[in-house]
Scaffold this active site. Structure first.
Site, PDB file in Angstrom:
ATOM      1  N   LYS A 143       5.105   9.338   8.328  1.00 25.30           N
ATOM      2  CA  LYS A 143       4.967   8.814   9.691  1.00 25.30           C
ATOM      3  C   LYS A 143       6.030   9.355  10.659  1.00 25.30           C
ATOM      4  CE  LYS A 143       2.613   4.718   7.920  1.00 25.30           C
ATOM      5  NZ  LYS A 143       1.241   4.770   8.424  1.00 25.30           N
ATOM      6  N   TYR A 197       0.871  -1.182   0.000  1.00 23.70           N
ATOM      7  CA  TYR A 197       0.000   0.000   0.000  1.00 23.70           C
ATOM      8  C   TYR A 197       0.903   1.225   0.000  1.00 23.70           C
ATOM      9  CZ  TYR A 197      -3.362   3.494   1.786  1.00 23.70           C
ATOM     10  OH  TYR A 197      -4.147   4.613   1.958  1.00 23.70           O
ATOM     11  N   ASP A 238       9.365   2.764  -0.949  1.00 22.32           N
ATOM     12  CA  ASP A 238       8.367   3.438  -0.119  1.00 22.32           C
ATOM     13  C   ASP A 238       8.713   3.105   1.331  1.00 22.32           C
ATOM     14  OD1 ASP A 238       4.715   3.403   0.148  1.00 22.32           O
ATOM     15  OD2 ASP A 238       6.287   4.194   1.451  1.00 22.32           O
TER      16      ASP A 238
HETATM   17  P1  KE4 Z   1      -0.433   8.501   4.443  1.00 19.24           P
HETATM   18  O1  KE4 Z   1      -0.967   9.211   3.239  1.00 19.24           O
HETATM   19  O2  KE4 Z   1      -1.506   7.694   5.161  1.00 19.24           O
HETATM   20  O3  KE4 Z   1       0.357   9.415   5.387  1.00 19.24           O
HETATM   21  O4  KE4 Z   1       0.668   7.447   3.954  1.00 19.24           O
HETATM   22  C1  KE4 Z   1       0.291   6.492   2.987  1.00 19.24           C
HETATM   23  C2  KE4 Z   1       1.227   5.310   3.079  1.00 19.24           C
HETATM   24  C3  KE4 Z   1       2.223   5.176   2.144  1.00 19.24           C
HETATM   25  N1  KE4 Z   1       3.098   4.143   2.189  1.00 19.24           N
HETATM   26  C4  KE4 Z   1       3.019   3.222   3.175  1.00 19.24           C
HETATM   27  C5  KE4 Z   1       4.011   2.093   3.195  1.00 19.24           C
HETATM   28  C6  KE4 Z   1       2.017   3.310   4.169  1.00 19.24           C
HETATM   29  O5  KE4 Z   1       1.955   2.379   5.146  1.00 19.24           O
HETATM   30  C7  KE4 Z   1       1.105   4.380   4.123  1.00 19.24           C
HETATM   31  C8  KE4 Z   1      -0.013   4.526   5.131  1.00 19.24           C
HETATM   32  N2  KE4 Z   1      -0.156   3.455   6.063  1.00 19.24           N
HETATM   33  C9  KE4 Z   1      -1.480   3.240   6.592  1.00 19.24           C
HETATM   34  C10 KE4 Z   1      -1.493   2.007   7.503  1.00 19.24           C
HETATM   35  N3  KE4 Z   1      -0.460   1.086   7.312  1.00 19.24           N
HETATM   36  C11 KE4 Z   1      -1.979   4.435   7.310  1.00 19.24           C
HETATM   37  C12 KE4 Z   1      -3.197   4.205   8.167  1.00 19.24           C
HETATM   38  C13 KE4 Z   1      -4.456   4.720   7.532  1.00 19.24           C
HETATM   39  O6  KE4 Z   1      -4.605   4.602   6.307  1.00 19.24           O
HETATM   40  O7  KE4 Z   1      -5.306   5.250   8.305  1.00 19.24           O
END
Ligand code: KE4
Length: 435
Positions: free
Chosen positions: A267, A144, A239
């Protein structure tokens, strides 16, 4: 456990906000309960609006590696706040955080800050397409990279948690330029990258997958990916939104010694405030506006409060032995967790861990890719989640996410979590027998 006020708030929130939440996976749909509303968090604990206290293993989905409200981070934000919250102009803190990031990540020569991981990854693939003049993005099933259109193809995290194939609203001619292949399969990887019909701009990968649950790269997989992308002139994007500053100060690229062309961060780099970043080779980054033609912008990019939180966080992470200490804590905890699982649920679970990120899959395993992760018993995970929550331990509300160890979790915290896990697994085993 009293949850009256959370329930009342959830009912109201659902009238105002889709699903009552501002991010789908928080809705706890896949673990069969309503979300709890949080009042405050400090150190290793979260406190909900009904006065319940929880030991937190979600860590805000990764950012809170120091624990919540670390004094140094709070002080940095409070100090910066005195001078304003947003300028829409460059400020010295952006340089300070950029210097720390470039010093920490071996492959990053220039970096651009944005406000989320999604912005970082969507900008990185646009840059790769602009730099190469090619169209196709190759990703991996179960990974993701945020919710930009190009990524919602066999994606992980909330997309698999909610069991949705991708997403309506993503036009076919966008999806056509995204190819998703199995993680950890070198044969399909090589066949795909060498397919001359594919006009491949980049490959984007979670160097350790965290969004199908934790799945490590097989030995040699990242190295093979690097050598193929180098040979074929394909931009390799790591990523590291989860793994960056998590596995090491230099992220997975330091941990595994494999250098991508571009890196995406999020994060932890914001210390709990909204920060994303993408960076890499100058030769590529210099194509980003205003130096180059590839456009990307953001009103709150480089926000001073977020930069201050990021700088304070990275200063703590740079302290001697931070990662060694975290590794020892995580390894001991995971070994004991696996022992408990084997005692009560023999041969029924798989624990995958890399550094301070881990997932207990309710499946015999091994779990090495999306397909094997999807074999997990999500009903059983949901029961475990609810049982642990009732005992004051807050796990990720999805089988397909990571649990995180933070510097704030004490030995007593981890021992308590192991005791509650033993209670929960024993209960699951008893229920299994009674069926
Ligand atoms: P954000 O746009 O949510 O800050 O980041 C997206 C993203 C990109 N790449 C990786 C590897 C990620 O894990 C994420 C976002 N992670 C999720 C949960 N693993 C965020 C939680 C959510 O969507 O509420």
């Amino acid at each position: 456990m009293k949850t009256d006020l959370s329930h009342t708030l959830f009912v109201k929130a659902q009238q105002l906000i889709p699903g009552g939440v501002n991010s789908p996976v928080r809705a706890c749909k896949s673990v069969g309960c309503e979300p709890l509303f949080v009042k405050r968090a400090a150190g290793s604990k979260i406190h909900d609006v009904d006065g319940n206290e929880f030991l937190d293993f979600v860590c805000s989905w990764g950012p809170m590696i120091l624990g919540h409200n670390h004094p140094a981070v709070v002080a940095a934000i409070e100090k910066t706040l005195q001078d304003g919250t947003s300028f829409g102009a460059p400020c010295p803190l952006e340089i300070e955080l950029a210097e720390l990031v470039i010093k920490a990540l071996p492959s990053v020569e220039k970096v651009r800050f944005v406000s989320s991981g999604t912005e970082a990854t969507m900008s990185a693939i646009r840059l790769a397409r602009g730099y190469t003049g090619r169209k196709v993005v190759v990703k991996f099933d179960g990974c993701y990279h945020g919710h930009a259109d190009s990524f919602l193809v066999k994606a992980g995290s909330g997309v698999i948690t909610l069991g949705i194939p991708g997403s309506p609203g993503v036009p076919e001619d966008i999806v056509r330029n995204t190819v998703s292949i199995p993680y950890n399969n070198q044969e399909i990887l090589e066949k795909t990258l060498r397919d001359e019909k594919l006009d491949i701009a980049c490959v984007i990968i979670e160097p350790v997958a965290g969004n199908m649950g934790v799945v490590a790269p097989r030995p040699g997989f990242l190295q093979k990916l690097r050598s193929l992308t180098t040979e074929l002139g394909i931009v390799l994007i790591f990523d590291e939104v989860i793994t960056g500053l998590r596995l090491a100060l230099g992220g997975a690229q330091e941990y595994f010694g494999v250098m991508p062309d571009l890196t995406c961060l999020g994060k932890i780099i914001g210390g709990g405030l909204p920060v994303g970043a993408y960076g890499g080779k100058k030769e590529i980054m210099d194509n980003i506006a205003p130096d180059g033609p590839v456009y990307q912008a953001g009103t709150l990019s480089g926000n001073p409060l977020a930069m201050a939180a990021g700088v304070a966080t990275m200063q703590q992470l740079s302290k001697l032995d931070f990662y060694d200490d975290l590794e020892k804590k995580a390894a001991t905890f995971a070994d004991k967790l696996a022992e408990i699982a084997e005692k009560y649920l023999p041969g029924q679970t798989t624990l995958n861990r890399v550094g301070s990120m881990m997932t207990t899959f309710f499946t015999p395993g091994p779990v090495t890719d999306f397909e094997s992760a999807m074999a997990a018993d999500t009903e059983k995970y949901g029961a475990h989640f609810r049982q642990m929550l009732s005992q004051g331990v807050w796990l990720a509300p999805s089988q397909f996410e990571a649990a995180f160890i933070s510097a704030a979790q004490s030995q007593a915290d981890l021992d308590l979590a192991l005791d509650k896990t033993e209670w929960s697994f024993k209960k699951l085993a008893q229920e299994q027998k009674s069926r």
